[in-house]
Motif scaffolding. Structure first.
Motif, mmCIF file in Angstrom:
data_model
loop_
_atom_site.group_PDB
_atom_site.id
_atom_site.type_symbol
_atom_site.label_atom_id
_atom_site.label_comp_id
_atom_site.label_asym_id
_atom_site.label_seq_id
_atom_site.Cartn_x
_atom_site.Cartn_y
_atom_site.Cartn_z
ATOM 1 N N ALA A 102 0.828 -1.216 0.000
ATOM 2 C CA ALA A 102 0.000 0.000 0.000
ATOM 3 C C ALA A 102 0.857 1.259 0.000
ATOM 4 O O ALA A 102 0.530 2.248 -0.667
ATOM 5 C CB ALA A 102 -0.933 0.000 1.210
ATOM 6 N N ILE A 103 1.939 1.241 0.768
ATOM 7 C CA ILE A 103 2.753 2.460 0.866
ATOM 8 C C ILE A 103 3.953 2.442 -0.084
ATOM 9 O O ILE A 103 4.762 3.354 -0.084
ATOM 10 C CB ILE A 103 3.231 2.710 2.319
ATOM 11 C CG1 ILE A 103 4.113 1.556 2.805
ATOM 12 C CG2 ILE A 103 2.048 2.920 3.253
ATOM 13 C CD1 ILE A 103 4.728 1.786 4.169
ATOM 14 N N GLY A 104 4.062 1.413 -0.887
ATOM 15 C CA GLY A 104 5.133 1.365 -1.891
ATOM 16 C C GLY A 104 6.504 1.155 -1.300
ATOM 17 O O GLY A 104 7.451 1.848 -1.669
ATOM 18 N N CYS A 105 6.583 0.217 -0.366
ATOM 19 C CA CYS A 105 7.848 0.009 0.329
ATOM 20 C C CYS A 105 8.423 -1.351 -0.019
ATOM 21 O O CYS A 105 7.706 -2.347 -0.095
ATOM 22 C CB CYS A 105 7.573 0.146 1.823
ATOM 23 S SG CYS A 105 8.594 -0.847 2.875
ATOM 24 N N LYS A 106 9.733 -1.368 -0.266
ATOM 25 C CA LYS A 106 10.357 -2.600 -0.735
ATOM 26 C C LYS A 106 11.122 -3.337 0.349
ATOM 27 O O LYS A 106 11.665 -4.411 0.126
ATOM 28 C CB LYS A 106 11.312 -2.278 -1.884
ATOM 29 C CG LYS A 106 10.581 -1.880 -3.159
ATOM 30 C CD LYS A 106 11.570 -1.764 -4.298
ATOM 31 C CE LYS A 106 10.925 -1.825 -5.660
ATOM 32 N NZ LYS A 106 9.853 -0.864 -5.884
ATOM 33 N N LYS A 107 11.233 -2.712 1.520
ATOM 34 C CA LYS A 107 12.027 -3.359 2.577
ATOM 35 C C LYS A 107 11.408 -3.076 3.934
ATOM 36 O O LYS A 107 11.096 -1.917 4.242
ATOM 37 C CB LYS A 107 13.457 -2.813 2.529
ATOM 38 C CG LYS A 107 14.339 -3.297 3.653
ATOM 39 C CD LYS A 107 15.057 -4.590 3.282
ATOM 40 C CE LYS A 107 15.385 -5.390 4.524
ATOM 41 N NZ LYS A 107 16.300 -6.486 4.267
ATOM 42 N N SER A 108 11.217 -4.124 4.682
ATOM 43 C CA SER A 108 10.672 -3.903 6.018
ATOM 44 C C SER A 108 11.457 -4.693 7.050
ATOM 45 O O SER A 108 12.140 -5.659 6.717
ATOM 46 C CB SER A 108 9.190 -4.301 6.064
ATOM 47 O OG SER A 108 9.062 -5.668 5.769
ATOM 48 N N TYR A 109 11.376 -4.222 8.274
ATOM 49 C CA TYR A 109 12.031 -4.902 9.379
ATOM 50 C C TYR A 109 11.030 -5.144 10.492
ATOM 51 O O TYR A 109 10.155 -4.304 10.732
ATOM 52 C CB TYR A 109 13.162 -4.051 9.959
ATOM 53 C CG TYR A 109 14.336 -3.869 9.042
ATOM 54 C CD1 TYR A 109 15.381 -4.785 9.027
ATOM 55 C CD2 TYR A 109 14.389 -2.773 8.183
ATOM 56 C CE1 TYR A 109 16.464 -4.610 8.191
ATOM 57 C CE2 TYR A 109 15.471 -2.588 7.334
ATOM 58 C CZ TYR A 109 16.511 -3.514 7.344
ATOM 59 O OH TYR A 109 17.572 -3.343 6.515
ATOM 60 N N ILE A 110 11.183 -6.276 11.155
ATOM 61 C CA ILE A 110 10.404 -6.519 12.368
ATOM 62 C C ILE A 110 11.380 -6.378 13.529
ATOM 63 O O ILE A 110 12.314 -7.176 13.657
ATOM 64 C CB ILE A 110 9.756 -7.917 12.366
ATOM 65 C CG1 ILE A 110 8.935 -8.110 11.085
ATOM 66 C CG2 ILE A 110 8.872 -8.092 13.600
ATOM 67 C CD1 ILE A 110 8.359 -9.506 10.921
ATOM 68 N N TYR A 111 11.201 -5.345 14.311
ATOM 69 C CA TYR A 111 12.107 -5.075 15.424
ATOM 70 C C TYR A 111 11.542 -5.746 16.670
ATOM 71 O O TYR A 111 10.556 -5.288 17.248
ATOM 72 C CB TYR A 111 12.236 -3.572 15.627
ATOM 73 C CG TYR A 111 13.270 -3.178 16.663
ATOM 74 C CD1 TYR A 111 14.537 -2.744 16.277
ATOM 75 C CD2 TYR A 111 12.985 -3.231 18.028
ATOM 76 C CE1 TYR A 111 15.478 -2.385 17.210
ATOM 77 C CE2 TYR A 111 13.926 -2.885 18.977
ATOM 78 C CZ TYR A 111 15.168 -2.455 18.561
ATOM 79 O OH TYR A 111 16.104 -2.093 19.490
ATOM 80 N N ILE A 112 12.146 -6.864 17.060
ATOM 81 C CA ILE A 112 11.595 -7.670 18.154
ATOM 82 C C ILE A 112 12.366 -7.431 19.441
ATOM 83 O O ILE A 112 13.595 -7.369 19.443
ATOM 84 C CB ILE A 112 11.612 -9.172 17.791
ATOM 85 C CG1 ILE A 112 10.790 -9.380 16.513
ATOM 86 C CG2 ILE A 112 11.048 -10.010 18.939
ATOM 87 C CD1 ILE A 112 10.681 -10.817 16.071
ATOM 88 N N ARG A 113 11.627 -7.284 20.488
ATOM 89 C CA ARG A 113 12.191 -7.087 21.817
ATOM 90 C C ARG A 113 13.275 -8.126 22.133
ATOM 91 O O ARG A 113 13.095 -9.320 21.848
ATOM 92 C CB ARG A 113 11.047 -7.179 22.820
ATOM 93 C CG ARG A 113 11.490 -7.111 24.249
ATOM 94 C CD ARG A 113 10.289 -7.098 25.163
ATOM 95 N NE ARG A 113 10.746 -7.318 26.537
ATOM 96 C CZ ARG A 113 9.995 -7.175 27.596
ATOM 97 N NH1 ARG A 113 8.731 -6.824 27.456
ATOM 98 N NH2 ARG A 113 10.475 -7.377 28.788
ATOM 99 N N GLY A 114 14.342 -7.669 22.728
ATOM 100 C CA GLY A 114 15.501 -8.530 22.990
ATOM 101 C C GLY A 114 15.188 -9.786 23.758
ATOM 102 O O GLY A 114 15.771 -10.840 23.526
ATOM 103 N N ASP A 168 7.974 -6.314 -5.419
ATOM 104 C CA ASP A 168 9.095 -6.930 -4.698
ATOM 105 C C ASP A 168 9.087 -6.442 -3.262
ATOM 106 O O ASP A 168 8.880 -5.262 -3.007
ATOM 107 C CB ASP A 168 10.444 -6.509 -5.308
ATOM 108 C CG ASP A 168 10.504 -6.776 -6.794
ATOM 109 O OD1 ASP A 168 9.758 -7.670 -7.247
ATOM 110 O OD2 ASP A 168 11.272 -6.083 -7.493
ATOM 111 N N HIS A 169 9.348 -7.384 -2.369
ATOM 112 C CA HIS A 169 9.465 -6.941 -0.973
ATOM 113 C C HIS A 169 10.378 -7.875 -0.190
ATOM 114 O O HIS A 169 10.277 -9.099 -0.301
ATOM 115 C CB HIS A 169 8.093 -6.873 -0.305
ATOM 116 C CG HIS A 169 8.151 -6.241 1.052
ATOM 117 N ND1 HIS A 169 8.282 -4.884 1.202
ATOM 118 C CD2 HIS A 169 8.152 -6.769 2.295
ATOM 119 C CE1 HIS A 169 8.351 -4.605 2.498
ATOM 120 N NE2 HIS A 169 8.274 -5.728 3.185
ATOM 121 N N ASP A 170 11.263 -7.263 0.596
ATOM 122 C CA ASP A 170 12.147 -8.036 1.465
ATOM 123 C C ASP A 170 11.847 -7.723 2.909
ATOM 124 O O ASP A 170 11.502 -6.595 3.248
ATOM 125 C CB ASP A 170 13.609 -7.705 1.159
ATOM 126 C CG ASP A 170 14.056 -8.343 -0.138
ATOM 127 O OD1 ASP A 170 13.948 -9.579 -0.236
ATOM 128 O OD2 ASP A 170 14.463 -7.597 -1.056
#
Lengths: 428, 518
Positions: free
Chosen positions: A114-126, A158-160
Motif C-alpha cells: 500500500a505504501i510502496g515500500c520494498k524493505k521492512s524490518y520486524i524489530y523484536i524485543r531482545g 518486490d518486498h524483502d
C-alpha cells in the motif's frame, strides 16, 4: 454488548499448526495478500483510513493518516514493525508472533504494498527469543513460497523482510528510539521534526506500526472497512487484544471489541478477583497510563475516548488489576524504579526527574519521608510533562501524578505508619 | 524575511532561522546549554523553552523554525517556571563544587542560575556518584559528576573533528561521557571540547588549577601558529599569557582553533624571551639596553654601507611579522640603504602546502602571504641561492635577521645561525632567547622584539584575508616592533611617550592603561 471474546485476529491462535505456513494457509492464509496485490495501493490506504483503525502500540494514532504523511514520490521508504513490546503489563504482541507469525507477515506485505515500500524490518524485543525464532522461521517459509522476495505472487511487487533483535531497552519501543537502534546507534529517540514519515530510518521516509496494527490491516482488506467497523465503537472501531494481569482469577490475553466495559472484562471474562478481595485500582493501558480508582474502573469502557475522558489512556491494552492486598506506595515505587532504569538519559528533565522520583518513592516506601514529599512528587512530575523529546518522561509523570492524587490518603497513612514503626524501633 | 514578535517586540529575521537564532540575533536573553551555533541541534537540555501563540505545549527554540507572524514569548510565568525547574533538574546531581572547580567564574551553570534560576532547591536525596578525574587523553580531563550531558563535546568529535572519540555511555542518570578503550581523545582539536563544555566537566590539562579566570584579562588577537590566522582571544595577567581560545569568525576559523595554536602563548612569556639588548659573541656577551643595542647596530649598518656599498648588507626576514613592519623595514633597506639584498627565510618549504582539511596548515608562519606580497610590491627578486653565494664570497659583511618569533617552528634555526655567521657581523632581531645564537662566533647584536600580542598590525592569511589586531599586553618592556627598530637604525628618536614604561625591570601593562579600556 455481550461480555464475550470477539475472535477476529486470534480466531485460530489455539491451533498449533497456525504458526506454520501450511497450517496458516489452511485457514485462508495469504488469500488476502493475493486480493490486495490486485488492488490499487491507494485503495488499500483508503480502506484502512475509512476503517478508522488506530495504532495498537499505545498512542492510538489513526493508521491510515500516518501512512498518508509519506511523501508522494518514488523515494525509497521503509516499513518497520514495532515488536519491541516493553510496556509493563503488555504481552499481546508476543502471543501474536508466537502463534501467528504469518498473520503479521501477511499484514506487513499488504501494508508495504500500500505504501510502496520494498524493505521492512520486524524489530523484536531482545527478551523475546522464542518469538524471534518463530518469526524468523516464518519469513524463511514465506521466501520459499514466493510470498517474499521478487515478484510476489506474480504481481510484480518486490518486498524483502528481516527480523532485527533489540537488546532489551524499553525506550527502543518509542518509534524514533527504535529507528536509532536499528541504525546501529544508541537507542534513543530522535528530535522531531523531522518526523519518521518524512525522515526516518537511514533518513528515508519510514512508517512504524505495531504488530497488532499491521495484523489488523489484513482483516480490514479481507472483510472491507464497513465490516471491520461493525466491531467496536464509532471512534474506536475494531477488536483489540487486551493483556490482563494482576489480581484476577484468569489473567491472559483477551480479544474483545473496543468499547467493552472494563467491569465485564474483569469480572466476566477474567473470572473476577480472588475470593474475599476487593478491587482497589486498575491501570488500563500499561504502566504509563494513569491509574483508575475502583469506582472509575467500574464505569470505564475500553475504548480510546472513554479512557481519555477519564484522564487515562487505552495505551497498549495492558490491564493491570490491583486488589486491596496491594500497597499503592509499593506499586508506584516499582513503576518509578522502572522508568528510572529505562530513561535513555538524553533529555535533562527525564534523566534527572525519573531518578529523583525513584529516590523519593523509595524514601516514602521505606518511611523515610515527610508528607511534603508527596507534594514534591507531584511538582516534579508536573515539570516533567511535555518537556522532553519523547513520551517516557510524560509516562512516568502521569503515573506518579495519578497515584499520589487518587491515593493520597494511602500515601499519608503509609508515612504515618512508617514513622510509628521507625519511632518505636528507635525507642527500643 | 519573516516578521515575528519576540516578547512583544516585532523583529525581522532571516528566512529559515530557528527561534533561538532569532533570539540571539536580536539580543534577547534565552537560557540554553546544549545548543551551539557551530554544532547540530541536539534539543536535550530542554531549557530554551518558549511559548508560541497557538501551540498548546512549550516548544524548544533550538529546533523550531520561525514562521511569518509567529508570536513568541519567553518571559511568561510558565516559561520562567519551566526554566527554573529545568535548571534545578540540571543541578540536582551536580556536585556544586564551585570553590574547587576550574570553570567557576565562566560556568554556564553559575551564570544561568544567577540569571534564570535563583530558586530554593528541594533535592534532599543522595546525589548520583560518577567517575571523577577521568583522563580522556593527553589534553583533557573529565569530571563526570559535573557533566550535564549536553552532548556538545560528543557532537564536536562527530561533526567537526570527525574523530569520534567521545560517546555517552550508559542510560538515564547513570549516563557518562567517555572514550572507547584504547582510543583516547587525542586529536589536534581536542581542546575545543573544553571551550564548548558549559560546565567544569571537561578541563584543559594545560590550564587547570593555574589561574582563577576572574583574575585574568582578555584581549583579541590573531593566532600566529600557522597561515590560517584563526581569530583568538588571549587571557593574560601581569605575569604573562595563560591561554588562548578561539574567537568566532565564520570566514576564517568558525568557532574553533587547533591545539597547536593554543600553545602559541608559551613562547611569548618572559622566561623564553630576550629581555634586553646583547652585543658580542660566544663567551663575551655584553648586556646593554635594547635602545643602545639598536642604535649601535644601526650605526654599524650605515657605516658598512658607506664603506662597502649597499650590497655589503643583507636582510633576512621570516613570515612571522606584520605587514606594516615588512613595509617599514623594506623601505628602510631599499630607500635609506639602497640595498635590494632582502631574502625570505622559509622554515619548512616541504610542508608549506600541507593542510589538515579543517584549520591547521603546514606553513607555520602567520604571514607568509604578507611577506611574499611585500617582496613583490618592492619588486624584490633576490633568491636564497644569491644569499648563499654572496655570503661564501664574503661580499656581505652584515646580515640583519628578523628571526623567528616562535623558534620552535624553525627546526633549521641552529643551521641557519651558522650559515648567516659567515658574514662578519649579524644583527639579530628576535623575541626569544636562543642558546644557538649565544654560541655564535660572529660579532652579533641581539635586539629584543615584541611578539604578536604586544603590538598592533596585520597578518595576511593563506586566503589573502588581511586581519588586523591590537596590542593586548606587554611582556617585555624594552622590546621593539620592527618599525621601531628601523627608527633607531636610521638614527631617529622614538616617541618615548608611546612606549610602555619599564617598572622595576621588565613587566608592565602600561600600554593597556594608555590605550584605555580593553
Amino acid at each position: 454488548m455481550p461480555s464475550q471474546q470477539s475472535l477476529l485476529l486470534s480466531e485460530h491462535y489455539g491451533k498449533p499448526d497456525f504458526a506454520k505456513l501450511e497450517g496458516y494457509k489452511k485457514h485462508g492464509g495469504y488469500a488476502v495478500l493475493a486480493k490486495a496485490l490486485k488492488m490499487e495501493p491507494k485503495a488499500i490506504i483508503d480502506e484502512v483510513k475509512s476503517s478508522g483503525l488506530r495504532g495498537r502500540g499505545g498512542a492510538g494514532f489513526p493508521t491510515g493518516m500516518k501512512w498518508s504523511f509519506l511523501p508522494a514520490n518514488g523515494e525509497p521508504r521503509y516499513l518497520l514493525c514495532n515488536a519491541d513490546e516493553g510496556e509493563p503489563g503488555t504481552f499481546k504482541d508476543r502471543l501474536m508472533m508466537e502463534r501467528a507469525p504469518h498473520q503479521l507477515i501477511e499484514g506487513m506485505i499488504i501494508s508495504a504494498f500500500a505504501i510502496g515500500c520494498k524493505k521492512s524490518y520486524i524489530y523484536i524485543r531482545g527478551e523475546y527469543d522464542f518469538a524471534k525464532e518463530v518469526v524468523a522461521g516464518a519469513i524463511v517459509e514465506a521466501y520459499k513460497a514466493g510470498l517474499l522476495g521478487k515478484n510476489i505472487l506474480g504481481s510484480g511487487f518486490d518486498h524483502d523482510m528481516d527480523v532485527y533483535s533489540g537488546a532489551g531497552a524499553y525506550i527502543c519501543g518509542e518509534e524514533t528510539g527504535m529507528i536509532s537502534s536499528l541504525e546501529g546507534l544508541k537507542g534513543q529517540p530522535k528530535l522531531k521534526p523531522p518526523f519518521p514519515a518524512v525522515q526516518g530510518y537511514l533518513r528515508k521516509p519510514t512508517i512504524v506500526n505495531n504488530v497488532e496494527t499491521l495484523a489488523a490491516v489484513k482483516y480490514i482488506i479481507r472483510d472491507g472497512a464497513p465490516a471491520y467497523k461493525k466491531y467496536g465503537t464509532e471512534k474506536s472501531p475494531g477488536t483489540k487484544l487486551f493483556s490482563v494481569s494482576g489480581n484476577v482469577v484468569k489473567p491472559g490475553n483477551y480479544e474483545v471489541v473496543l468499547g467493552m466495559p472494563l467491569k465485564d472484562l474483569i469480572f466476566d471474562l477474567c473470572g473476577g478477583l480472588k475470593p474475599g478481595r476487593k478491587l482497589k485500582a486498575v491501570i488500563p493501558g500499561g504502566s504509563s497510563a494513569p491509574v483508575l480508582t475502583a469506582e472509575e474502573a467500574m464505569k470505564a469502557t475500553m475504548d480510546y475516548e472513554c479512557l481519555a475522558q477519564m484522564g487515562s489512556m487505552l495505551g497498549s491494552g495492558a490491564i493491570i488489576v490491583i486488589d486491596d492486598s496491594n500497597s499503592m506506595v509499593d506499586l508506584l515505587q516499582v513503576i518509578m524504579h522502572f522508568y528510572h532504569h529505562e530513561s535513555c538519559g538524553q533529555c535533562t528533565p527525564c534523566r534527572e526527574g525519573t531518578g529523583w522520583l525513584s529516590k523519593i518513592l523509595h524514601d516514602i516506601a521505606s518511611g523515610h519521608a515527610e508528607v511534603k514529599d508527596i507534594d514534591l512528587v507531584k511538582k516534579i512530575s508536573e515539570q516533567m510533562m511535555g518537556k522532553t523529546i519523547c513520551a517516557l518522561s510524560d509516562a512516568a509523570a502521569m503515573a506518579a501524578i495519578s497515584f499520589v492524587t487518587k491515593f493520597r490518603s494511602e500515601f499519608e497513612q503509609h508515612l504515618q505508619a512508617g514513622k510509628r514503626t521507625l519511632g518505636s524501633s528507635a525507642h527500643a | 524575511m519573516p516578521k515575528i514578535k519576540i516578547n512583544g517586540n516585532e523583529v525581522e529575521v532571516p528566512q529559515g532561522s530557528t527561534i533561538i537564532q532569532a533570539f540571539k540575533a536580536t539580543g534577547v536573553e534565552i537560557c540554553h546549554y546544549c545548543w551551539h551555533p557551530g554544532l547540530s541541534v541536539a534539543g536535550v537540555c530542554r531549557l530554551c523553552m518558549v511559548q508560541i501563540e497557538g501551540m498548546p505545549k512549550l516548544q524548544i527554540a533550538c529546533n523550531t523554525e520561525v514562521k511569518e507572524g509567529m508570536v513568541i514569548n519567553n518571559t511568561s510565568d510558565v516559561v520562567k517556571e519551566t526554566v527554573r525547574w529545568g535548571l534545578d533538574f540540571h543541578l540536582i546531581n551536580h556536585p556544586l563544587d564551585c570553590p574547587i572547580c576550574d570553570q567557576a567564574g565562566e560556568c554556564g551553570l553559575q551564570d544561568q542560575y544567577m540569571k534564570f534560576g535563583q530558586y530554593d532547591p528541594e533535592m534532599a536525596e543522595n546525589k548520583v556518584k560518577k567517575h571523577k578525574v577521568v583522563d580522556l587523553g593527553p589534553t583533557v580531563v573529565l569530571d563526570s559528576e559535573r557533566c550535564i550531558l549536553c552532548s556538545r563535546c560528543v557532537r564536536f568529535t562527530d561533526e567537526v573533528s570527525k574523530t569520534n572519540e567521545l560517546g555517552i555511555f550508559n542510560r538515564g542518570d547513570r549516563c557518562e561521557i567517555g572514550t572507547v578503550a584504547g582510543k583516547p581523545l587525542a586529536n589536534n582539536y581536542s581542546l575545543n571540547t573544553v571551550d564548548i563544555c558549559p560546565v567544569g566537566a571537561l578541563t584543559s590539562k594545560d590550564f587547570r588549577f593555574r589561574q582563577r579566570v576572574w583574575y585574568l584579562k582578555e584581549a583579541d588577537s590573531i593566532c600566529p601558529g600557522c597561515s590560517t590566522g584563526c581569530n583568538v582571544k588571549v587571557n593574560y595577567n601581569e605575569e604573562g599569557l595563560w591561554r588562548i581560545r578561539p574567537r568566532e569568525n565564520k570566514e576564517v576559523n568558525g568557532h574553533w582553533m587547533c591545539d597547536v595554536g593554543r600553545d602559541s602563548y608559551k613562547f611569548v612569556n618572559l622566561k623564553n624571551r630576550l629581555v634586553a639588548g646583547k652585543v658580542g659573541q660566544r663567551g663575551s656577551w655584553q648586556e646593554v639596553t635594547a635602545t643602545d643595542a639598536a642604535r649601535s647596530a644601526g650605526l654599524k649598518l650605515r657605516e658598512t654601507v658607506a664603506q662597502h656599498g649597499p650590497d655589503s648588507v643583507a636582510l633576512v626576514v621570516t613570515g612571522q611579522y606584520t605587514n606594516e613592519e615588512y613595509h617599514r623595514l623594506f623601505t628602510f633597506f631599499t630607500v635609506n640603504l639602497e640595498s635590494n639584498n632582502i631574502f625570505h627565510w622559509m622554515n619548512n618549504p616541504e610542508t608549506t602546502k600541507d593542510f589538515d582539511g579543517l584549520l591547521f596548515r603546514g606553513d607555520r608562519n602567520p604571514n607568509t602571504k604578507g611577506v611574499v606580497d611585500a617582496l613583490g610590491s618592492f619588486a624584490l627578486k633576490a633568491k636564497w641561492e644569491d644569499l648563499q653565494s654572496q655570503l661564501s664570497s664574503r661580499k656581505i659583511k652584515v646580515v640583519v635577521v628578523a628571526g623567528p618569533e616562535n623558534q620552535a617552528v624553525f627546526p633549521d634555526m641552529t643551521e641557519k645561525i651558522t650559515f648567516f655567521a659567515q658574514a662578519e657581523s649579524m644583527i639579530w632581531l628576535t623575541a626569544g632567547q636562543s642558546e644557538a645564537l649565544n654560541q655564535t662566533g660572529a660579532e652579533t647584536w641581539q635586539i629584543p622584539l615584541k611578539t604578536y600580542i604586544e603590538k598592533s598590525g596585520s597578518f595576511t592569511n593563506v586566503q589573502g584575508k588581511v586581519q588586523t589586531f591590537k596590542v593586548g599586553t606587554t611582556i617585555v618592556a624594552q622590546a621593539f616592533t620592527l618599525s621601531e627598530v628601523v627608527e633607531l637604525f636610521s638614527g631617529q628618536e622614538l616617541n618615548w611617550n608611546l612606549r610602555p614604561h619599564s617598572l622595576g625591570g621588565v613587566k608592565t601593562n602600561y600600554s593597556i592603561a594608555n590605550r584605555g579600556a580593553l
